[in-house]
Enzyme design. Sequence first.
Site, PDB file in Angstrom:
ATOM      1  N   ARG A  47       0.846  -1.192   0.000  1.00  0.00           N
ATOM      2  CA  ARG A  47       0.000   0.000   0.000  1.00  0.00           C
ATOM      3  C   ARG A  47       0.883   1.244   0.000  1.00  0.00           C
ATOM      4  O   ARG A  47       2.098   1.136   0.140  1.00  0.00           O
ATOM      5  CB  ARG A  47      -0.947  -0.023   1.198  1.00  0.00           C
ATOM      6  CG  ARG A  47      -0.204  -0.428   2.468  1.00  0.00           C
ATOM      7  CD  ARG A  47      -0.614   0.266   3.684  1.00  0.00           C
ATOM      8  NE  ARG A  47      -0.505   1.697   3.581  1.00  0.00           N
ATOM      9  CZ  ARG A  47       0.637   2.385   3.732  1.00  0.00           C
ATOM     10  NH1 ARG A  47       1.797   1.796   3.956  1.00  0.00           N
ATOM     11  NH2 ARG A  47       0.637   3.693   3.643  1.00  0.00           N
ATOM     12  N   GLY A  48       0.218   2.400  -0.138  1.00  0.00           N
ATOM     13  CA  GLY A  48       0.979   3.637  -0.282  1.00  0.00           C
ATOM     14  C   GLY A  48       1.147   3.862  -1.784  1.00  0.00           C
ATOM     15  O   GLY A  48       1.528   2.939  -2.511  1.00  0.00           O
ATOM     16  N   ALA A  49       0.861   5.095  -2.225  1.00  0.00           N
ATOM     17  CA  ALA A  49       0.761   5.349  -3.665  1.00  0.00           C
ATOM     18  C   ALA A  49       1.990   4.905  -4.479  1.00  0.00           C
ATOM     19  O   ALA A  49       1.852   4.128  -5.438  1.00  0.00           O
ATOM     20  CB  ALA A  49       0.439   6.827  -3.887  1.00  0.00           C
ATOM     21  N   ARG A  90      -7.121  -0.680  -7.224  1.00  0.00           N
ATOM     22  CA  ARG A  90      -7.504   0.449  -6.342  1.00  0.00           C
ATOM     23  C   ARG A  90      -7.628   1.702  -7.220  1.00  0.00           C
ATOM     24  O   ARG A  90      -6.811   1.903  -8.116  1.00  0.00           O
ATOM     25  CB  ARG A  90      -6.466   0.682  -5.229  1.00  0.00           C
ATOM     26  CG  ARG A  90      -6.460  -0.428  -4.181  1.00  0.00           C
ATOM     27  CD  ARG A  90      -5.587  -0.063  -2.990  1.00  0.00           C
ATOM     28  NE  ARG A  90      -6.263   0.820  -2.058  1.00  0.00           N
ATOM     29  CZ  ARG A  90      -5.652   1.395  -1.010  1.00  0.00           C
ATOM     30  NH1 ARG A  90      -4.367   1.198  -0.793  1.00  0.00           N
ATOM     31  NH2 ARG A  90      -6.325   2.176  -0.191  1.00  0.00           N
ATOM     32  N   GLN A 197      -2.839   2.669   9.732  1.00  0.00           N
ATOM     33  CA  GLN A 197      -1.507   2.705   9.109  1.00  0.00           C
ATOM     34  C   GLN A 197      -0.519   3.512   9.956  1.00  0.00           C
ATOM     35  O   GLN A 197       0.679   3.242   9.960  1.00  0.00           O
ATOM     36  CB  GLN A 197      -1.581   3.326   7.698  1.00  0.00           C
ATOM     37  CG  GLN A 197      -2.249   2.448   6.665  1.00  0.00           C
ATOM     38  CD  GLN A 197      -3.734   2.717   6.554  1.00  0.00           C
ATOM     39  OE1 GLN A 197      -4.381   3.128   7.506  1.00  0.00           O
ATOM     40  NE2 GLN A 197      -4.294   2.468   5.386  1.00  0.00           N
ATOM     41  N   ASP A 238      -1.944  10.731  -2.574  1.00  0.00           N
ATOM     42  CA  ASP A 238      -2.211   9.652  -3.539  1.00  0.00           C
ATOM     43  C   ASP A 238      -2.476  10.183  -4.945  1.00  0.00           C
ATOM     44  O   ASP A 238      -2.362   9.436  -5.918  1.00  0.00           O
ATOM     45  CB  ASP A 238      -3.393   8.811  -3.077  1.00  0.00           C
ATOM     46  CG  ASP A 238      -2.982   7.972  -1.888  1.00  0.00           C
ATOM     47  OD1 ASP A 238      -2.947   8.510  -0.771  1.00  0.00           O
ATOM     48  OD2 ASP A 238      -2.651   6.783  -2.088  1.00  0.00           O
ATOM     49  N   ASN A 248      -5.492  12.369  -0.109  1.00  0.00           N
ATOM     50  CA  ASN A 248      -4.663  11.542   0.777  1.00  0.00           C
ATOM     51  C   ASN A 248      -5.594  10.823   1.747  1.00  0.00           C
ATOM     52  O   ASN A 248      -6.814  11.034   1.748  1.00  0.00           O
ATOM     53  CB  ASN A 248      -3.635  12.412   1.515  1.00  0.00           C
ATOM     54  CG  ASN A 248      -2.580  11.576   2.220  1.00  0.00           C
ATOM     55  OD1 ASN A 248      -2.000  10.661   1.625  1.00  0.00           O
ATOM     56  ND2 ASN A 248      -2.338  11.850   3.481  1.00  0.00           N
ATOM     57  N   LYS A 249      -5.010   9.993   2.570  1.00  0.00           N
ATOM     58  CA  LYS A 249      -5.771   9.173   3.527  1.00  0.00           C
ATOM     59  C   LYS A 249      -6.842   9.987   4.247  1.00  0.00           C
ATOM     60  O   LYS A 249      -6.574  11.119   4.674  1.00  0.00           O
ATOM     61  CB  LYS A 249      -4.785   8.562   4.527  1.00  0.00           C
ATOM     62  CG  LYS A 249      -5.379   7.672   5.597  1.00  0.00           C
ATOM     63  CD  LYS A 249      -6.232   6.556   5.044  1.00  0.00           C
ATOM     64  CE  LYS A 249      -5.506   5.695   4.037  1.00  0.00           C
ATOM     65  NZ  LYS A 249      -6.435   4.886   3.199  1.00  0.00           N
TER      66      LYS A 249
HETATM   67  O1  MRU Z   1      -4.773   3.241   1.879  1.00  0.00           O
HETATM   68  P1  MRU Z   1      -3.291   3.427   1.866  1.00  0.00           P
HETATM   69  O2  MRU Z   1      -2.630   2.913   3.086  1.00  0.00           O
HETATM   70  O3  MRU Z   1      -2.676   2.953   0.587  1.00  0.00           O
HETATM   71  O4  MRU Z   1      -3.124   5.012   1.879  1.00  0.00           O
HETATM   72  C1  MRU Z   1      -1.838   5.567   1.795  1.00  0.00           C
HETATM   73  C2  MRU Z   1      -1.804   7.028   1.972  1.00  0.00           C
HETATM   74  O5  MRU Z   1      -2.817   7.683   2.102  1.00  0.00           O
HETATM   75  C3  MRU Z   1      -0.459   7.686   1.905  1.00  0.00           C
HETATM   76  O6  MRU Z   1      -0.458   8.848   2.676  1.00  0.00           O
HETATM   77  C4  MRU Z   1      -0.173   8.051   0.437  1.00  0.00           C
HETATM   78  O7  MRU Z   1      -0.243   6.929  -0.380  1.00  0.00           O
HETATM   79  C5  MRU Z   1       1.112   8.712   0.258  1.00  0.00           C
HETATM   80  S1  MRU Z   1       2.416   7.551   0.566  1.00  0.00           S
HETATM   81  C6  MRU Z   1       3.855   7.921   0.145  1.00  0.00           C
END
Ligand code: MRU
Length: 347
Positions: A47-49, A90, A197, A238, A248-249
């Site tokens: 996970r994470g963009a 996703r 997270q 993201d 973002n999250k």
């Molecule tokens: O749902 P996730 O855990 O994939 O969400 C991730 C985030 O929101 C991060 O802040 C985002 O991807 C930036 S990561 C470098």
Amino acid sequence: MKTIEWIGDSTGYLRLLDQTALPVETKFLDCNTAKDLFDAIRRLSVRGAPAIGVSAAYGVLLGLRDIKQDDRKLFDTTFFEVSDYLAESRPTAVNLFWALDRLKKLVQNESALSALQMRDRLLEEARAIDAEDREMCAAIGRFGAELIPQNAGVLTHCNTGALATAGDGTALSVIFAAHQQGKNIHVYADETRPLLQGARLTAWELMQRNIPSTLICDSMAGWVMKQRNVQVVITGSDRIASNGDAANKIGTYALSVLAKAHGIPFYVAAPSSTFDFKIASGEEIPIEQRDSKEITIGFGKQTAPDGVNTYNPAFDIAPAENITALITERGIIQPVTKENIAALLQN
Ligand code: MRU
């Protein structure tokens, strides 16, 4: 410890550090098929963009492993099927589409290669995407560290570190770089409901690196700011629209409003692969809706009545006017305007 690792030649497999098991267990997950990776992305094992983008770049090869004949037409059809399939995993992080589009263009341009040569070329490109992500993380850290004052409380949200990228991270890379430069910082990590997270991953990464930190519930952020414990808020993103609106999250929008209300700078750190120049503003960013069980039976314990109505968007959007600056691998964008973004990233 590598978050994402391709093992072997272009018929190899993808090894992921399974983030659903952290921080209790460190275990690896081997993906041998495109479906293995699709499921891993969906359930947030990776996970994470940027990490989603890098793993999808390798993941395409998983769908091409069984190609034996040197039939380029069949290869191309299979390639496009696999990449369209992975693109469904996703919807919000644009890095996924960015990586897949880069491979698609390559397949279209390299029409003279045989199927087996093309597969090797795809692995080379996936490795390049991986290496570039690592370099971008390092550059973001260098630029961003300049913005972190000495003796600062730094509040962050979700996980944006080595687990979310191929390198050291985005927002966390800035924090790591500031710490390495000897800046006396204290990090407040939002736990990041509903999938935690921040608690499971960011707190773990900060502790691994001996960076002073305190875990807080998301709802405490405003009060911690009010008590003057936070001098900087920094998050990842993201997807960033042409005008600077940043998805973002979930919870990031609220943080951007709170930071503004308290006169605290709010920074968003992201590589150029997170910018989506096809869209004008955040209104066009698709927001992933996730299973209500994440709210009602989080981590196996029922915490809400059966049949309760829920709303579970995984992301929200911090409007450009709430963002003090964007930190990218090419430099800092401040103020955040369409023109400033284009001038730095679109030439
Ligand atoms: O749902 P996730 O855990 O994939 O969400 C991730 C985030 O929101 C991060 O802040 C985002 O991807 C930036 S990561 C470098």
